[in-house]
Write a protein that holds these residues in place. Structure first.
Motif, PDB file in Angstrom:
ATOM      1  N   VAL A 106       0.854  -1.176   0.000  1.00 30.71           N
ATOM      2  CA  VAL A 106       0.000   0.000   0.000  1.00 30.71           C
ATOM      3  C   VAL A 106       0.895   1.232   0.000  1.00 30.71           C
ATOM      4  O   VAL A 106       1.754   1.393   0.861  1.00 30.71           O
ATOM      5  CB  VAL A 106      -0.929   0.005   1.230  1.00 30.71           C
ATOM      6  N   GLY A 107       0.725   2.096  -0.986  1.00 23.94           N
ATOM      7  CA  GLY A 107       1.573   3.283  -1.092  1.00 23.94           C
ATOM      8  C   GLY A 107       0.748   4.522  -1.338  1.00 23.94           C
ATOM      9  O   GLY A 107      -0.404   4.636  -0.891  1.00 23.94           O
ATOM     10  N   THR A 108       1.310   5.443  -2.074  1.00 30.57           N
ATOM     11  CA  THR A 108       0.630   6.704  -2.328  1.00 30.57           C
ATOM     12  C   THR A 108      -0.509   6.548  -3.317  1.00 30.57           C
ATOM     13  O   THR A 108      -1.440   7.350  -3.337  1.00 30.57           O
ATOM     14  CB  THR A 108       1.633   7.742  -2.877  1.00 30.57           C
ATOM     15  N   ARG A 109      -0.452   5.523  -4.136  1.00 25.98           N
ATOM     16  CA  ARG A 109      -1.494   5.315  -5.136  1.00 25.98           C
ATOM     17  C   ARG A 109      -2.532   4.331  -4.628  1.00 25.98           C
ATOM     18  O   ARG A 109      -2.208   3.240  -4.162  1.00 25.98           O
ATOM     19  CB  ARG A 109      -0.876   4.799  -6.438  1.00 25.98           C
ATOM     20  N   GLN A 110      -3.783   4.721  -4.715  1.00 28.37           N
ATOM     21  CA  GLN A 110      -4.860   3.849  -4.272  1.00 28.37           C
ATOM     22  C   GLN A 110      -5.268   2.907  -5.399  1.00 28.37           C
ATOM     23  O   GLN A 110      -5.548   3.347  -6.512  1.00 28.37           O
ATOM     24  CB  GLN A 110      -6.068   4.673  -3.824  1.00 28.37           C
ATOM     25  N   LEU A 111      -5.289   1.615  -5.104  1.00 25.83           N
ATOM     26  CA  LEU A 111      -5.711   0.613  -6.086  1.00 25.83           C
ATOM     27  C   LEU A 111      -7.128   0.158  -5.761  1.00 25.83           C
ATOM     28  O   LEU A 111      -7.512   0.056  -4.597  1.00 25.83           O
ATOM     29  CB  LEU A 111      -4.760  -0.588  -6.077  1.00 25.83           C
ATOM     30  N   ARG A 112      -7.882  -0.147  -6.790  1.00 24.94           N
ATOM     31  CA  ARG A 112      -9.280  -0.512  -6.604  1.00 24.94           C
ATOM     32  C   ARG A 112      -9.497  -1.996  -6.885  1.00 24.94           C
ATOM     33  O   ARG A 112      -9.084  -2.500  -7.945  1.00 24.94           O
ATOM     34  CB  ARG A 112     -10.169   0.324  -7.531  1.00 24.94           C
ATOM     35  N   PRO A 113     -10.129  -2.707  -5.954  1.00 28.57           N
ATOM     36  CA  PRO A 113     -10.457  -4.110  -6.211  1.00 28.57           C
ATOM     37  C   PRO A 113     -11.284  -4.252  -7.486  1.00 28.57           C
ATOM     38  O   PRO A 113     -12.203  -3.471  -7.754  1.00 28.57           O
ATOM     39  CB  PRO A 113     -11.270  -4.508  -4.980  1.00 28.57           C
TER      40      PRO A 113
END
Length: 433
Positions: free
Chosen positions: A404-411
């Protein structure tokens, strides 16, 4: 206790899960609220969908029935219903031994539950399901039953002969799933390649998969539970040529020595199996093969087991599961063979086989480091987003962990991920910018 809430408990395989999802949707259409596999069931009605495949699964299902039977006696639930494979096979015995279950249903008559609740199936919801999986993938069952009478297997006793679903019904369901946002399908059957045989005597699995791939919104199609005997090569052509069909095949082989294959009634030979593996890898470059092996079958010698180890080292399966033989009443092996391999020998052989596979898996996983692969994100878990490549099926195969970093990933979304590290089974990666 929550009025008009039904808790559905699913035991066993994904084929059972599809049945649970169908009855849940019908219950909801009749005004009930449904919860699936809740850690703390609070509904007034509980439905247990049982598994009866092997001894451990049967015991687990029985223990679950006993747990909720006690809850009913204590007044914590009002009604308890049992369905699925265990109650299909052992209906009378269960009725005698655990008699405060409101009703036992089999594998195919569970829709009667609605009538017994004073409701009725609603035709408009015939193929609809309450999906219990993440919103972006679903299991798609294309047939029931099995005509392959392997010596050790009780499934044909439970489910009967192979029955293909009509192709148009399947495609209608696929369209409904796609309309809900599903873009990954796990195609499941007891014997995938037999699809169509009971309709007109021909295998139509390649045609079916090609037509599923035409449905807009479906991006990945993964194939489960194939049989090695008379494997249809036109399916391999579809896997090779259609980008929506994952380069992945789940094909249970069980053993490799001719002695074991003959005693297991597998209707194939060591030479034919080796030729099939070679053909699979040649026709579908980069394919991931998942298989299952059995150790300790009656009559298995040290030489038989050594052949199995040598074969696994040669084939280098990307995914391999294994289990020790357990005698299932009513099967050919239970009726005609003596369970003559000691339990400690079974356990040692199982441990040895899985240690060999662990080394192979670690080497294969390490070979992925540095590659960029397409990954679908399933969920966020702690400090990682957890996803999969086309070469991994949910819940059973290696996953890709992205910090988990600065970019949000979407399921449910796909990302290009560069693999930065590996373990024996899982991979680590970073999303490419």
């Amino acid at each position: 206790m929550i009025k008009n809430q039904v808790d559905i408990i699913t035991m066993g395989c994904s084929k059972n899960l599809v049945d649970s999802e169908k009855i849940m949707r019908q219950l909801e259409a009749n005004g009930y609220t449904c919860k699936h596999d809740s850690k703390n069931p609070k509904g007034e009605i509980v439905v247990i969908n049982t598994c009866g495949f092997i001894q451990d699964a049967k015991e687990e299902s029985i223990n679950e029935i006993l747990r909720f039977s006690l809850a009913k006696e204590q007044g914590r639930i009002n009604k308890l219903f049992v369905m699925g494979c265990l109650s299909q096979r052992y209906h009378d015995e269960l009725l005698r031994e655990i008699d405060n279950v409101d009703k036992y249903y089999g594998k195919f008559d569970y829709h009667q539950l609605l009538n017994d609740l004073g409701k009725a199936p609603i035709a408009a919801y015939k193929d609809q399901r309450h999906l219990t999986t993440p919103h972006h993938y679903a299991y798609l069952k294309i047939s029931e039953g099995c005509d392959r009478k392997c010596a050790y297997c009780a499934i044909p006793i439970i489910t009967g002969r192979h029955q293909s679903r009509p192709m148009e019904d399947i495609l209608h369901e696929v369209q409904m799933l796609a309309d809900k946002g599903v873009h990954e399908l796990q195609v499941i059957a007891q014997e995938l390649t037999y699809y169509g045989i009971d309709i007109d005597g021909r295998r139509h699995i390649a045609e079916l998969i090609s037509r599923i791939a035409e449905v807009k919104g479906i991006e990945w199609i993964r194939l489960h539970y194939a049989y090695p005997n008379q494997f249809p090569d036109d399916l391999l052509e579809v896997m090779r040529d259609n980008p929506k069909v994952c380069k992945y095949l789940d094909i249970a082989l069980q053993h490799i020595s001719d002695n074991m294959l003959r005693r297991m009634h597998r209707h194939t030979t060591k030479e034919e199996t080796c030729q099939l593996i070679t053909r699979l890898r040649e026709m579908v470059p980069g394919v991931t093969l998942r298989t299952t092996m059995m150790v300790g079958f009656p009559g298995e010698t040290d030489e038989d087991f050594q052949q199995l180890l040598d074969f696994v080292r040669w084939a280098r399966f990307e995914r391999l599961g294994a289990f020790a033989y357990s005698e299932e009443e009513g099967t050919y092996s239970a009726l005609h063979y003596k369970d003559d391999v000691p339990e400690e020998v079974k356990r040692k052989r199982l441990d040895t086989l899985m240690a060999v596979q662990q080394e192979i898996s670690a080497e294969i996983q390490a070979g992925e480091v540095g590659k960029t692969v397409r990954v679908v994100i399933d969920r966020k878990e702690g400090d990682y987003y957890v996803g999969r490549t086309q070469f991994s099926s949910p819940e059973v195969d290696p996953e890709v962990l992205v910090p988990v970093g600065t970019r949000q990933l979407r399921p449910g979304r796909f990302y290009n991920v560069r693999i930065t590290g590996s373990e024996e089974f899982d991979l680590y990666g970073e999303v490419e910018r």
